[in-house]
Write a protein that holds these residues in place. Structure first.
Motif, PDB file in Angstrom:
ATOM      1  N   LEU A   9      -4.687 -19.595  53.346  1.00 46.60           N
ATOM      2  CA  LEU A   9      -5.713 -19.153  52.404  1.00 46.60           C
ATOM      3  C   LEU A   9      -5.108 -18.322  51.270  1.00 46.60           C
ATOM      4  O   LEU A   9      -5.522 -18.436  50.111  1.00 46.60           O
ATOM      5  CB  LEU A   9      -6.796 -18.372  53.143  1.00 46.60           C
ATOM      6  N   VAL A  37     -11.024 -22.861  48.399  1.00 46.12           N
ATOM      7  CA  VAL A  37     -10.380 -21.701  47.779  1.00 46.12           C
ATOM      8  C   VAL A  37      -9.417 -22.163  46.695  1.00 46.12           C
ATOM      9  O   VAL A  37      -9.383 -21.604  45.588  1.00 46.12           O
ATOM     10  CB  VAL A  37      -9.642 -20.861  48.847  1.00 46.12           C
ATOM     11  N   LEU A  61     -10.533 -11.627  52.767  1.00 52.80           N
ATOM     12  CA  LEU A  61     -10.437 -12.268  54.079  1.00 52.80           C
ATOM     13  C   LEU A  61     -10.762 -11.272  55.175  1.00 52.80           C
ATOM     14  O   LEU A  61     -10.198 -10.174  55.197  1.00 52.80           O
ATOM     15  CB  LEU A  61      -9.017 -12.790  54.324  1.00 52.80           C
ATOM     16  N   VAL A 121      -9.629 -23.949  52.883  1.00 48.31           N
ATOM     17  CA  VAL A 121      -8.427 -23.874  52.060  1.00 48.31           C
ATOM     18  C   VAL A 121      -8.615 -24.692  50.787  1.00 48.31           C
ATOM     19  O   VAL A 121      -8.256 -24.252  49.681  1.00 48.31           O
ATOM     20  CB  VAL A 121      -7.203 -24.365  52.851  1.00 48.31           C
TER      21      VAL A 121
END
Length: 911
Positions: free
Chosen positions: A722, A888, A804, A885
């Protein structure tokens, strides 16, 4: 001002998680292995940037050398710089290095620039430098020879620190503020002046200022202040919204407004914002004062002791650099002020705490530097300031002390109001622990055995009183005798070996035995605690003996305070101004410690008897990584906003409790509960202004469904993927330090090889404030941390674009939490706590209109009922990691900021 062309006879060493580089003055730069770098650094001192952190990167904790940050602190004391190659380059006006290879050469260029600065005629921090350099030379500071040969000896003796500092002056008591009603139009006019003519007109901010102004009007009746509870979403501009009426009222009424925050970051921000009100720095120093607890400020007497041989080795070098800083400091604030946060960590905090008054050992007017004391200057300046910027805990303490005083706190603004409950919980609690008790013993008796320092006990501080007043002398002797019952040096070791001395140590030994017998195995390695209920006979017997010992100590201290008061009233011939101030200081100390002992006695009186419904009591062993460092008994209010309401809110004339997340995703009842309004016999005013930001377009919440709980490898992999997808700019939050360290160890090298530096609390040997500065300065950096980062980070712009969370931030199942959960609706209370934490964490993400960001929660079991914590309209999706992922990367891999593209750096090739 031309710099010398002569190269420095040094090499520079730059180490990151991605590699190690050594640069020579002839321009050669080469990559090195760890073993070679360590051997080279051990053979010949090299220029490094932050030796402790460089040593950690090398795996060689004893690394020493020519630390560029130490040189910077000498040349430019009290000046800010981000302690990275890029930060140093920007501060010094040098070309910013493009990669780690260039960064190694930058260290040489920066060192040369700083050393050349010493020869400049217009070097602004010259005064005192030659004297300091001579002392550092004698201490064998690595930079001393290079520095000393470049500073010309002054023709006249320098004004050194203690002669350079200005003296504060006594001023008459400030009269009570005038009674006036705020004019709405004047308030809006003041707001428009503060925001500036070119600023966009924000109706939400204007409405907020109007509502805030009502809190400064005359209160309707004693015990019923004008109180506003306001949730102003991020982007409303609440800071200027309350500063406008606060500054206007202070100016017209000639009164002080106390602006209270929870984090040092907001204190600094508020201090900067007041430049809009008072652009003239001279006027601003008179009108705006930042107030903190005594332990935050440099103690000049401690510093003098350190400079005269009280410190040795590296600690003595730190003292010299701190003295350089003190001569140019704005206010002597060592914690969050203009002392670089990274300076003390370069010395592994050797001696830093000993330079402040953390032990209550101040002798007030007995100190030769009393008239120049930073603490006294700040305290007196606050008495006549318009705006006093403080923290919640200090405001609560000051309000309690002054509630019947002419200097009472009549107007208070509590910003970061969502932390008011936690601040009150800490402020109004009591703890009888070994560490607290031994500090009390040292304050009364003074130094014993190997305990060193300039501290003096009551007998030494009040020798003249003892010889003049027989009853006072007897009270001092009785207090000394009773204090012998408190824990002494090596108390923790004696308890662990089963040989406690005295009634308090025996009580702590019984507490320890009880906690270990009841603690669960899952708590291994961390602090242990157990409820103070169903206690056995041995502990109850120890409680009785300890209570008697504390009573025997409390009585002579109370008598001594009365005798000191009588001495002041009689005013004997020897009672000059210094003696009076010293006695008044002792009286203050006796009052505070008398209150502390009384709270201990009350705590012990409850044990073995019926529970007090207003309090929660427990026994605890404090540990760090399995090592015990304290043992004690604790008492907290079940609802700490009850004493908050009685001691702070009701005596005030006007209060504002405000925050962007005051309701924490709940309703107004939750906000009023956090503010203590349920204990008032009137209803406070409410104001609600949602954020103007378009969260639906600029943010997204993702809940990852396929990262297995407890799988550290999977968790670390998720963080790495990430962060790479976001191209850095990530704030990673953890609920456990052990998991934070494990994840950092697994991914730091991988990310660094891709040009994405990773920093971390509890891992990197540097303070949290500096870590945030580094994170803010580098759009490719990421930062891992715990609660302090969830609440205290303000990073607008592209440097923070991904938050996160490793898991749902459930509260730890402590004794205190269990009691509050039972009293406040069970799981509904837990949900309120979690929603507030999620709201605060999400609030780090979007700080201005053009920010874009994503919030990812790595917990498949996140209950849907918690999602109201996020702003209305924020998209929420449950997705597997691969899709998270991809999302993002699609949204964040290239984020624009003021028209400039943030592109992914070229990966660093490693051998």
């Amino acid at each position: 001002m031309a710099e010398s062309d002569v190269p420095l006879p040094y090499r520079a060493l730059h180490a990151t998680h991605g590699g190690i580089w050594i640069a020579s003055s002839d321009g050669e730069i080469r990559e090195s292995g760890r073993g070679e770098a360590i051997a080279a650094a051990a053979e010949t001192p090299m220029i490094v940037l932050n030796a402790p952190m460089t040593g950690q990167r090398l795996g060689y904790s004893e690394l020493s050398g020519l630390d560029l940050l130490e040189l910077f602190a000498f040349v430019h004391p009290a000046r800010f710089t981000v302690p990275t190659p890029t930060g140093i380059a920007r501060t010094l006006g040098l070309p910013v290095p493009e990669d780690d290879e260039d960064a190694a050469m930058l260290l040489l260029d920066a060192a040369k620039h700083l050393l050349d600065t010493l020869s400049w005629k217009d070097w602004g921090e010259r005064e005192g430098a030659w004297t300091s350099a001579q002392s550092l030379f004698r201490l064998r500071w690595p930079w001393a020879a290079a520095v000393a040969e470049r500073i010309e000896k002054p023709k006249q003796a320098e004004r050194w620190l203690f002669s350079r500092l200005p003296e504060w002056e006594d001023q008459p008591p400030r009269p009570a503020p005038q009674t006036l009603t705020m004019d709405e139009h004047q308030t809006v006019d003041r707001l428009e002046t503060l925001v500036g003519e070119d600023a966009e007109r924000r109706e939400g901010q204007r409405d907020y200022a109007r509502a805030a102004a009502q809190s400064f009007n005359p209160r309707p009746a004693p015990g019923k202040p004008n109180m506003l509870i306001a949730e102003a979403g991020t982007g409303i501009g609440k800071t200027l919204g309350y500063l406008a009426p606060a500054s206007l009222w202070a100016e017209q009424a000639d009164g002080a407004v106390w602006l209270s925050t929870y984090t040092k970051a907001l204190q600094r921000q508020l201090d900067r914002e007041t430049e809009r009100i008072f652009p003239d720095p001279v006027e601003r120093r008179e009108k705006v004062v930042v107030r903190k607890g005594r332990e935050n400020y440099l103690c000049l007497l401690n510093l003098e002791d350190a400079l005269q041989g009280g410190f040795a080795g590296r600690a003595a070098i730190l003292a010299q650099l701190v003295a350089r800083w003190a001569a140019y400091s704005k206010d002597g604030d060592m914690v969050g002020g203009d002392l670089p946060g990274w300076l003390t960590t370069l010395f592994r905090r050797a001696g830093a705490t000993a330079l402040t008054d953390r032990r209550g050992e101040c002798v007030f007017a007995g100190c030769p530097h009393y008239r120049k004391c930073f603490i006294e200057r700040s305290s007196r300046a606050a008495e006549n300031a318009d705006l006093v910027i403080a923290n919640h805990a200090l405001v609560m303490i000051m309000a309690e002390r002054r509630r019947e005083d002419s200097a009472a706190l009549t107007r208070i603004v509590f910003d970061e109001g969502h932390h008011l409950f936690d601040a009150a919980d800490s402020t109004f609690s009591a703890a009888l622990t070994g560490q607290e008790a031994i500090e009390l013993r040292r304050w009364i008796i003074g130094p014993e055995g190997k305990h060193r320092g300039r501290r003096r006990g009551l007998s030494a501080r009040l020798m003249d009183v003892a010889s003049y007043d027989e009853a006072g002398g007897e009270a001092i002797e009785a207090a000394n005798a009773a204090a012998a019952a408190l824990p002494g040096d090596s108390w923790l070791g004696r308890i662990a070996e089963g040989i406690p001395l005295g009634p308090i140590e025996k009580l702590l030994a019984a507490v320890r035995a009880t906690v270990y017998s009841r603690a669960s195995a899952q708590d291994a390695g961390y602090g242990l605690e157990t409820e103070a209920a169903e206690l056995d006979g041995a502990l109850i017997a120890a409680v009785g003996a300890a209570s008697e010992a504390l009573e025997s100590l409390h009585r002579p201290l109370a008598i001594l305070r009365q005798r000191l008061e009588a001495v002041l009233e009689d005013a004997p011939d020897w009672l000059d101004s210094q003696a009076r101030a010293r006695i008044e200081g002792a009286m203050m100390g006796l009052t505070l410690r008398g209150q502390m002992i009384a709270s201990w006695i009350a705590l012990l009186a409850r044990l073995g008897g019926p529970a007090d419904p207003d309090f929660v009591d427990w026994l605890a062993i404090d540990r760090y990584e399995g090592r015990e460092y304290d043992i004690g008994l604790h008492r907290h209010w079940l609802d700490p906003t009850k004493p908050l309401a009685d001691t702070v809110i009701k005596p005030a004339h006007g209060l504002i409790v405000t925050s962007a997340t005051l309701k924490g995703g709940e309703d107004w009842d939750a906000a009023e509960t956090r503010a203590g309004a349920q204990h008032l016999d009137f209803a406070p005013d409410r104001f609600d202004a949602p954020s103007p930001f378009d969260y639906g377009a600029n943010s997204e919440v993702l809940i990852v469904t396929d990262v297995k709980k407890g799988d550290l490898a999977a968790l670390a992999g998720a963080y790495a993927k990430l962060i790479e997808a976001a191209n850095g700019g990530t704030l990673g939050l953890f609920t456990a330090i052990a998991r934070l360290k494990a994840v950092h160890a697994r991914i730091a090298d991988r990310l660094a090889r891709n040009g994405l530096p990773l920093f971390s609390q509890h891992v990197d040997p540097i303070d949290t404030g500096t870590l945030i500065d580094i994170f803010r300065d580098d759009p490719h950096a990421s930062l891992l941390g715990t609660d302090a980062l969830r609440d205290g980070v303000d990073v607008p712009g592209h440097s923070l674009r991904l938050v996160l969370l490793e898991t749902v931030p459930w509260p730890r199942p402590t004794v205190l939490h269990a009691a509050r959960k039972l009293a406040n609706g069970g799981n509904a209370y837990v949900d309120r706590v979690v929603r507030a934490r999620l709201a605060q964490a999400f609030g780090r993400l979007i700080r201005r209109t053009d920010d874009k960001g994503m919030f990812v929660l790595l917990s498949a079991a996140t209950p849907s009922r918690l999602l109201t914590a996020f702003p209305e309209g924020t998209p929420v999706a449950r997705v597997p990691l691969d899709e998270a992922v991809a999302r993002v990367a699609a949204r964040l891999s290239s984020v624009t900021d003021f028209g400039q593209q943030v592109t992914k750096p070229k990966p660093v090739e490693t051998k």
